[in-house]
Design a protein around this motif. Sequence first.
Motif, PDB file in Angstrom:
ATOM      1  N   PHE A  17       6.725  39.553  13.181  1.00  0.00           N
ATOM      2  CA  PHE A  17       6.814  38.539  14.227  1.00  0.00           C
ATOM      3  C   PHE A  17       6.669  39.204  15.592  1.00  0.00           C
ATOM      4  CE2 PHE A  17       9.832  36.900  10.902  1.00  0.00           C
ATOM      5  CZ  PHE A  17       9.036  35.851  10.465  1.00  0.00           C
ATOM      6  N   SER A  18       6.281  38.407  16.571  1.00  0.00           N
ATOM      7  CA  SER A  18       6.243  38.882  17.961  1.00  0.00           C
ATOM      8  C   SER A  18       7.069  37.922  18.811  1.00  0.00           C
ATOM      9  CB  SER A  18       4.803  38.922  18.477  1.00  0.00           C
ATOM     10  OG  SER A  18       4.332  37.608  18.738  1.00  0.00           O
ATOM     11  N   LEU A  40      16.906  44.330  10.103  1.00  0.00           N
ATOM     12  CA  LEU A  40      16.110  43.822  11.208  1.00  0.00           C
ATOM     13  C   LEU A  40      15.423  45.020  11.869  1.00  0.00           C
ATOM     14  CD1 LEU A  40      15.296  41.604  13.225  1.00  0.00           C
ATOM     15  CD2 LEU A  40      17.539  41.888  14.281  1.00  0.00           C
ATOM     16  N   CYS A  41      14.135  45.189  11.593  1.00  0.00           N
ATOM     17  CA  CYS A  41      13.383  46.379  12.009  1.00  0.00           C
ATOM     18  C   CYS A  41      12.503  46.078  13.213  1.00  0.00           C
ATOM     19  CB  CYS A  41      12.489  46.855  10.869  1.00  0.00           C
ATOM     20  SG  CYS A  41      13.353  47.175   9.324  1.00  0.00           S
ATOM     21  N   VAL A  42      12.736  46.758  14.318  1.00  0.00           N
ATOM     22  CA  VAL A  42      11.921  46.575  15.518  1.00  0.00           C
ATOM     23  C   VAL A  42      10.809  47.623  15.512  1.00  0.00           C
ATOM     24  CG1 VAL A  42      11.898  46.560  18.033  1.00  0.00           C
ATOM     25  CG2 VAL A  42      13.837  45.563  16.795  1.00  0.00           C
ATOM     26  N   ILE A  43       9.583  47.141  15.602  1.00  0.00           N
ATOM     27  CA  ILE A  43       8.404  48.007  15.536  1.00  0.00           C
ATOM     28  C   ILE A  43       7.943  48.403  16.938  1.00  0.00           C
ATOM     29  CG2 ILE A  43       5.995  48.111  14.738  1.00  0.00           C
ATOM     30  CD1 ILE A  43       6.949  45.900  12.628  1.00  0.00           C
ATOM     31  N   GLU A  44       7.932  47.438  17.846  1.00  0.00           N
ATOM     32  CA  GLU A  44       7.560  47.687  19.243  1.00  0.00           C
ATOM     33  C   GLU A  44       8.480  46.880  20.146  1.00  0.00           C
ATOM     34  OE1 GLU A  44       3.476  46.619  19.904  1.00  0.00           O
ATOM     35  OE2 GLU A  44       2.725  48.085  18.494  1.00  0.00           O
ATOM     36  N   GLY A  45       8.794  47.408  21.317  1.00  0.00           N
ATOM     37  CA  GLY A  45       9.635  46.697  22.270  1.00  0.00           C
ATOM     38  C   GLY A  45      11.104  46.773  21.886  1.00  0.00           C
ATOM     39  N   ALA A  46      11.837  45.704  22.177  1.00  0.00           N
ATOM     40  CA  ALA A  46      13.266  45.645  21.884  1.00  0.00           C
ATOM     41  C   ALA A  46      13.693  44.191  21.800  1.00  0.00           C
ATOM     42  CB  ALA A  46      14.060  46.359  22.972  1.00  0.00           C
ATOM     43  N   PRO A  82       8.378  41.493  25.434  1.00  0.00           N
ATOM     44  CA  PRO A  82       7.400  41.729  24.377  1.00  0.00           C
ATOM     45  C   PRO A  82       8.028  42.538  23.233  1.00  0.00           C
ATOM     46  CG  PRO A  82       6.439  42.193  26.520  1.00  0.00           C
ATOM     47  CD  PRO A  82       7.907  41.990  26.729  1.00  0.00           C
ATOM     48  N   VAL A  83       7.833  42.065  21.999  1.00  0.00           N
ATOM     49  CA  VAL A  83       8.439  42.718  20.844  1.00  0.00           C
ATOM     50  C   VAL A  83       7.628  42.408  19.592  1.00  0.00           C
ATOM     51  CG1 VAL A  83       9.990  40.777  20.286  1.00  0.00           C
ATOM     52  CG2 VAL A  83      10.672  43.099  19.662  1.00  0.00           C
ATOM     53  N   ARG A  84       7.675  43.317  18.638  1.00  0.00           N
ATOM     54  CA  ARG A  84       7.157  43.103  17.275  1.00  0.00           C
ATOM     55  C   ARG A  84       8.249  43.565  16.339  1.00  0.00           C
ATOM     56  NH1 ARG A  84       2.744  46.190  15.815  1.00  0.00           N
ATOM     57  NH2 ARG A  84       2.320  44.724  14.163  1.00  0.00           N
ATOM     58  N   PHE A  85       8.589  42.716  15.345  1.00  0.00           N
ATOM     59  CA  PHE A  85       9.662  43.062  14.415  1.00  0.00           C
ATOM     60  C   PHE A  85       9.471  42.332  13.092  1.00  0.00           C
ATOM     61  CE2 PHE A  85      11.036  39.147  16.353  1.00  0.00           C
ATOM     62  CZ  PHE A  85      11.794  38.483  15.391  1.00  0.00           C
ATOM     63  N   LYS A  86      10.204  42.804  12.091  1.00  0.00           N
ATOM     64  CA  LYS A  86      10.214  42.152  10.780  1.00  0.00           C
ATOM     65  C   LYS A  86      11.622  42.237  10.219  1.00  0.00           C
ATOM     66  CE  LYS A  86       8.961  46.236   8.087  1.00  0.00           C
ATOM     67  NZ  LYS A  86       8.033  46.798   7.105  1.00  0.00           N
ATOM     68  N   ILE A  87      11.852  41.477   9.164  1.00  0.00           N
ATOM     69  CA  ILE A  87      13.142  41.516   8.477  1.00  0.00           C
ATOM     70  C   ILE A  87      12.906  41.856   7.021  1.00  0.00           C
ATOM     71  CG2 ILE A  87      15.216  40.213   7.866  1.00  0.00           C
ATOM     72  CD1 ILE A  87      14.346  38.359  10.317  1.00  0.00           C
TER      73      ILE A  87
END
Length: 94
Positions: A17-18, A40-46, A82-87
């Motif tokens: 997700f973004s 809850l894994c943050v890939i980019e941003g916070a 701005p963020v990219r993350f997944k669960i």
Amino acid sequence: MPVLPVGIRKYAETTVFSDETVPEKLTKLHDTKPGVWGRLCVIEGALDYIISCSPPFQQRIDAGEYGVIEPESLHRVQIIGPVRFKIEFLKMPA
């Protein structure tokens, strides 16, 4: 801060997700099923991970870090930019 139990295994994960595609459900209080943990894994941003307890627990999760979602714990995410993350969903092996 919640910690994943030893021996727990991933069985599923969401898409990435973004800040533009995050489902509204994730920004409102919700929980997981009994026995289901989340990472809850943050890939980019916070983003901020908030657990509804007394007192409320809030954790800023930066890129490369993760937060632990305990079973049946009311929680939500707060998008701060701005963020990219997944669960990832985890449970103990049968």
